[in-house]
Design an enzyme around this catalytic site. Structure first.
Site, PDB file in Angstrom:
ATOM      1  N   ASP A 263     -25.705  59.668  29.558  1.00  0.00           N
ATOM      2  CA  ASP A 263     -25.794  58.369  29.571  1.00  0.00           C
ATOM      3  C   ASP A 263     -27.037  57.879  31.066  1.00  0.00           C
ATOM      4  O   ASP A 263     -27.216  58.854  31.353  1.00  0.00           O
ATOM      5  CB  ASP A 263     -25.005  57.461  30.224  1.00  0.00           C
ATOM      6  CG  ASP A 263     -25.047  55.383  30.217  1.00  0.00           C
ATOM      7  OD1 ASP A 263     -25.715  54.966  29.965  1.00  0.00           O
ATOM      8  OD2 ASP A 263     -24.132  54.782  30.203  1.00  0.00           O
TER       9      ASP A 263
HETATM   10  C1  BGC Z   1     -25.255  51.949  29.685  1.00  0.00           C
HETATM   11  C2  BGC Z   1     -25.653  52.727  28.619  1.00  0.00           C
HETATM   12  C3  BGC Z   1     -27.068  52.256  27.874  1.00  0.00           C
HETATM   13  C4  BGC Z   1     -28.249  52.699  28.243  1.00  0.00           C
HETATM   14  C5  BGC Z   1     -29.397  52.223  27.936  1.00  0.00           C
HETATM   15  C6  BGC Z   1     -26.791  52.513  29.878  1.00  0.00           C
HETATM   16  O1  BGC Z   1     -26.148  51.330  31.290  1.00  0.00           O
HETATM   17  O2  BGC Z   1     -24.462  52.377  29.399  1.00  0.00           O
HETATM   18  O3  BGC Z   1     -24.542  51.998  27.081  1.00  0.00           O
HETATM   19  O4  BGC Z   1     -27.287  52.584  25.831  1.00  0.00           O
HETATM   20  O5  BGC Z   1     -28.154  52.252  29.976  1.00  0.00           O
HETATM   21  O6  BGC Z   1     -29.502  50.848  27.971  1.00  0.00           O
END
Ligand code: BGC
Length: 736
Positions: A263
């Site tokens: 993530d």
């Molecule tokens: C989120 C993810 C997301 C990623 C990219 C993170 O803050 O938890 O779900 O895909 O950012 O934007």
């Protein structure tokens, strides 16, 4: 020609022949594993390490020297996110990046329609493909543990079987486009409070029975090519480099051959990232000179620090090669797949899919006196009240925020459908969130309103008094502490004094219909005074059309709740046991396997609206359940069938749910568990017999003393219902 000259000539010809021969990895007829090994042995260590981390907010390098393309990621999961700048979260300002906003995943789950999930995945995958994305960051399948989780709207509800059954076709649909689905957030990411630090203390039974199966289904049935590690910790290790989850369970036990993506900002330690199963690092908040300084990608944990460990001989390259192999496999499935289709953006087919999901996902929670559908022939005036009738919901909520090509607002949808036949007046009733932008995307709406709460309520009540129907469209929205990433809700109650407003409206007009726009259950202290209630989710581009179609009866509602609506927050297990949001960075899941309806049913706590509940404008009657045998062995299957008849006057669809109950077992079990469902479309008067075949996997529990699944001999019941509390038929059977 001299002999030596002849020899030189022959050698040169051979060499040029060899030069003309394309390398093995470019030979489409060669087996993928051989092609991967061929690239691998041509790569330098530096090229390999370079592949393992981002080069921009949403891309990572391939191998430029060898022609392996870059990888482009995008959120996910409800539409393709607009372009941001190379190094910033800010908008890149493109004019060609507007998408179709599909309904939120809670709504997709509420359709209980696997075929629609496939179409949803295919459509969003086509949009991603057209936008030249290789990995779509979705679907999200974290289990709905508490109605306060700010990200529940991005997930598929409280039941692992339903979430897995809907996620798998979504994944398959996306990947038909040569775009990888990246299932997220693996695992135990069930709250936003403290999300980067919280350590989840969950027992093995709950882990395997509740929190992992939807991921497993997405990986094994859906065939997901990528998975995203979670922010939280488990057994003290962050989800993005968690030995137990990634190495032992995902890669070893489940045989996952895709890539583990972090993530964004979820990586914290180089050695753990090397050894504990991470393949690709994104979003690390570096401390390059001034912390997150632009282009500090070489300071990522899997960048220079990794290279230094290799160069100094402190770590070997076995793990490095394994990570690169997985990324190359991802390339052959996506960027280097010459057969992948071209995709399409904003097509009428995508709008139609978004609309059908929206209309099928809306749940008719309550319909006293058959108030719905609205009878336009006998109405002169409809009052629409509530901010969510006029507020765009595709902008906001965190990483799933979109720049939609269009968004039909509920009020506009109602006016378009019925404005010619009936007078529609609007009163806002309350001012909630007047914000008009998220992350640089502006809605263009001007929602500021200086009137006092009393003035707004008075106006709404005036409108209600003279109307034949009042449609109240409120609920939550996508601002912080509501249905939004990064923080959880602060209260189970509706915000902005909506409870008072709804109670007032009910006093002024008996024909009140409440439409809740939310991704979460909310308190409904007014439920007994409101004849009709619809759960309207976040419906995306087609929101207004879909709601109007259900309210006016063009579509017969068939959605069923993918999670329980408790009466009080304390009726939810995590809150009853005081375990949310945890303390000192520890969240203990003391309710164990008793999540959602499993808790309510086992503890006999009546919900406001149960899991699986949803009404129709027609009636369905069920026959008796029949089993094809009285007993089965562990190697056999058993089939249950039940006849379902549409005995009402309208065509409609019913989702028939099969729950299995274990009458007696060595370990405590929930009252019953969902193990099958079928959605059936029946014309008025039509009858069909549905059958459900299960094997021992539907009967088993996870034995945490042995670390295995166990199907214990004994008597079970196949419990067939229209919801988790509405039993229609039951048949006992034995496992020998
Ligand atoms: C989120 C993810 C997301 C990623 C990219 C993170 O803050 O938890 O779900 O895909 O950012 O934007």
């Amino acid at each position: 020609m001299k002999k030596s000259a002849l020899l030189v000539f022959a050698l040169c010809s051979l060499a040029s022949l060899a030069l003309a021969q394309p390398p093995l990895y470019l030979d489409p007829a060669a087996p993928v594993d051989a092609r991967i090994e061929d690239i691998l042995q041509r790569m330098t260590t530096e090229e390999k390490v370079a592949m393992l981390h981002a080069q921009s907010k949403f891309s990572s390098p391939g191998v430029p020297r060898l022609g392996v393309p870059e990888y482009w990621m995008t959120d996910g999961p409800h539409g393709v996110r607009p372009e941001v700048l190379w190094d910033e979260w800010e908008q890149a300002g493109w004019t060609s990046d507007s998408c179709i906003a599909f309904p939120a995943l809670t709504c997709l789950a509420a359709t209980w329609n696997r075929e629609l999930a496939l179409r949803y995945g295919k459509a969003i995958g086509e949009e991603a493909r057209y936008r030249k994305k290789d990995v779509l960051l979705g679907p999200g399948v974290n289990i709905y543990r508490t109605p306060l989780n700010g990200r529940n709207f991005e997930y598929m509800g409280e039941d692992p079987f339903l979430a897995g059954a809907m996620a798998a076709p979504y994944v398959a649909g996306v990947q038909q486009n040569g775009v990888a689905a990246c299932v997220k957030h693996f695992a135990l990411n069930n709250q936003e409070t403290d999300r980067h630090r919280v350590n989840v203390d969950v027992d093995d039974r709950a882990l395997h029975e509740i929190y992992l199966p939807a991921f497993k289904a997405a990986v094994q049935q859906g065939g997901a090519w990528a998975i995203m590690g979670s922010y939280n910790r488990y057994k003290g290790q962050h989800g993005c480099h968690n030995r137990y989850l990634l190495n032992d369970i995902l890669k070893r036990d489940w045989g996952f051959d895709g890539a583990v993506v972090s993530d964004w900002g979820g990586v914290h330690q180089t050695e753990e990232a090397i050894f504990n199963g991470l393949d690709l690092e994104f979003g690390t908040w570096t401390d390059g000179l001034s912390e997150g300084q632009s282009s500090a990608y070489n300071r990522y944990f899997l960048a220079d620090p990794y290279l230094e460990l290799i160069r100094s001989g402190k770590v070997g390259t076995k793990e490095l090669d394994e990570k690169v192999r997985r990324l190359l496999r991802l390339a052959f499935r996506t960027t280097m797949n010459p057969a992948r289709p071209l995709g399409s953006l904003g097509s009428p087919e995508h709008s139609a899919t978004a609309r059908q999901v929206a209309a099928e996902g809306v749940v008719l929670l309550q319909n006293h006196r058959g108030l719905l559908p609205i009878d336009l022939a006998n109405a002169n005036k409809i009052a629409v009240v509530g901010e969510n009738a006029i507020k765009m919901m595709t902008v906001g909520g965190g990483s799933s925020s979109l720049k939609a090509k269009y968004e039909i607002l509920p009020l506009d949808g109602l006016r378009k459908r019925a404005g010619g036949q009936v007078e529609i007046v609007y009163a806002r009733g309350y001012v909630g969130d007047a914000g008009d932008s998220y992350n640089g995307v502006t809605t263009g709406q001007r929602l500021a309103d200086d009137r006092s709460a009393a003035e707004l309520v008075a106006e709404a009540c005036d409108a209600a008094r003279g109307a034949d129907y009042v449609i109240y469209i409120g609920g939550l929205n996508k601002s912080e502490h509501q249905d939004c990433e990064g923080a959880d809700r602060l209260s189970f109650d509706l915000p902005y004094e909506q409870n008072r407003l709804i109670a007032e409206l009910a006093r002024h007009n008996p024909n009140l219909i409440v439409v809740l726009v939310s991704g979460n259950a909310v308190a409904m202290p007014w439920a007994d005074d409101v004849p009709a209630i619809l759960q309207g989710w976040y419906l995306g581009s087609e929101a207004g059309h879909a709601l109007a179609a259900v309210l006016f009866g063009d579509v017969n509602p068939s959605g069923k709740l993918p999670f329980t609506f408790p009466v009080r927050l304390e009726d939810n297990a995590a809150h009853a046991l005081g375990d949310f949001p945890g303390q000192d960075e520890q969240a203990t899941y003391r309710e164990s396997i008793l999540v959602g309806y499993r808790w309510h049913d086992t503890r006999r706590i009546a919900p406001r609206f149960p899991f699986g509940h949803g009404l129709s404008y027609t009636e369905f009657t069920y026959g008796n359940a029949i089993a094809d045998k009285k007993s089965m062995t562990a190697d056999e299957t058993i089939t249950f069938s039940v006849a379902v008849k549409n005995t009402g006057l309208r065509d409609g669809a019913e989702t028939v749910q099969l729950y299995i109950r274990d009458r007696q077992s060595s370990l405590p079990r929930p009252d019953k568990e969902l193990k099958g469902f079928e959605k059936v479309f029946l014309k008025a008067g039509e009858e069909r017999t549905l059958s459900f075949t299960v094997d021992r996997t539907a009967l088993q529990y996870y034995d945490d003393t042995q670390g295995t699944w166990v199907a214990e001999p004994g008597t079970f019941d196949a419990w067939i219902g229209a919801s988790s509390t509405d039993r229609k038929a039951q048949v006992p059977f034995e496992l020998k």
